[in-house]
Write an enzyme that holds these catalytic residues in place. Sequence first.
Site, PDB file in Angstrom:
ATOM      1  N   PHE A 173       0.812  -1.219   0.000  1.00  9.70           N
ATOM      2  CA  PHE A 173       0.000   0.000   0.000  1.00  9.70           C
ATOM      3  C   PHE A 173       0.846   1.269   0.000  1.00  9.70           C
ATOM      4  O   PHE A 173       0.432   2.301   0.501  1.00  9.70           O
ATOM      5  CB  PHE A 173      -0.988  -0.011   1.180  1.00  9.70           C
ATOM      6  CG  PHE A 173      -1.797  -1.268   1.255  1.00  9.70           C
ATOM      7  CD1 PHE A 173      -2.762  -1.547   0.294  1.00  9.70           C
ATOM      8  CD2 PHE A 173      -1.559  -2.206   2.246  1.00  9.70           C
ATOM      9  CE1 PHE A 173      -3.495  -2.714   0.334  1.00  9.70           C
ATOM     10  CE2 PHE A 173      -2.294  -3.387   2.302  1.00  9.70           C
ATOM     11  CZ  PHE A 173      -3.258  -3.638   1.335  1.00  9.70           C
ATOM     12  N   ARG A 174       2.049   1.169  -0.558  1.00  9.77           N
ATOM     13  CA  ARG A 174       2.973   2.305  -0.680  1.00  9.77           C
ATOM     14  C   ARG A 174       3.371   2.887   0.671  1.00  9.77           C
ATOM     15  O   ARG A 174       3.776   4.036   0.780  1.00  9.77           O
ATOM     16  CB  ARG A 174       2.398   3.381  -1.610  1.00  9.77           C
ATOM     17  CG  ARG A 174       2.117   2.844  -3.023  1.00  9.77           C
ATOM     18  CD  ARG A 174       1.861   3.932  -4.029  1.00  9.77           C
ATOM     19  NE  ARG A 174       2.958   4.886  -4.142  1.00  9.77           N
ATOM     20  CZ  ARG A 174       4.089   4.694  -4.817  1.00  9.77           C
ATOM     21  NH1 ARG A 174       4.310   3.542  -5.431  1.00  9.77           N
ATOM     22  NH2 ARG A 174       5.004   5.632  -4.868  1.00  9.77           N
ATOM     23  N   LEU A 175       3.296   2.082   1.719  1.00 11.13           N
ATOM     24  CA  LEU A 175       3.744   2.504   3.047  1.00 11.13           C
ATOM     25  C   LEU A 175       5.189   2.035   3.234  1.00 11.13           C
ATOM     26  O   LEU A 175       5.524   1.253   4.124  1.00 11.13           O
ATOM     27  CB  LEU A 175       2.827   1.935   4.131  1.00 11.13           C
ATOM     28  CG  LEU A 175       1.358   2.379   4.016  1.00 11.13           C
ATOM     29  CD1 LEU A 175       0.510   1.691   5.064  1.00 11.13           C
ATOM     30  CD2 LEU A 175       1.267   3.901   4.140  1.00 11.13           C
TER      31      LEU A 175
END
Length: 195
Positions: A173-175
């Site tokens: 989740f692009r974290l």
Amino acid sequence: MQTTTEDPFALFEEWMAEATAAEVNDPNAMSVATATPEGAPAVRILLLKGLDPRGFVFFSHDNGRKGHEMAANPRAALCFHWKSLRRQIRIEGAIERVSDAEADAYYASRPRLSRIGAWASRQTTPLGSRAELEAGVAAADARFPGEEVPRPPHWGGFRCIPSRIEFWRDMPFRLHERRVFFRAGTGWAIEMLYP
């Protein structure tokens, strides 16, 4: 990051070892960005050829664009990206010349034709035809018969002395995880960054 090291060079070596085991081609490939004194950037792919506590070493012609830019503005940024590992390392720092002894030792380790090519290439200048390059290779080959090919005076090594090293790891989740080491006195300070 799954490490407790506070030494960015040790962490770099861990990641490079994993990349060497996983990457099919050139795990030591890196983007090298330089800039003119006016700030116009240029980037290209080179191979990392050495690492020691002083910094990251690569070799090239002095007379090409990057050589001129590093002479006029001795700073660079390096970026290693290992897509299959979903990792990246970004390095920023000052540039210094490696010693003649270091340059000679690496140059002597190269295949003979690569050493001949260093004499034949007028890196980054316009080339009329492939035949012109091949004629230059033939002339250099005739000039240096046998195995002994001295290092050209216009060919040497550069060391990026890092002031900042960022380790990036892809996460769901692009974290993403981003850990930055930056010079603080004689050691390193560390901070995490938002993705």
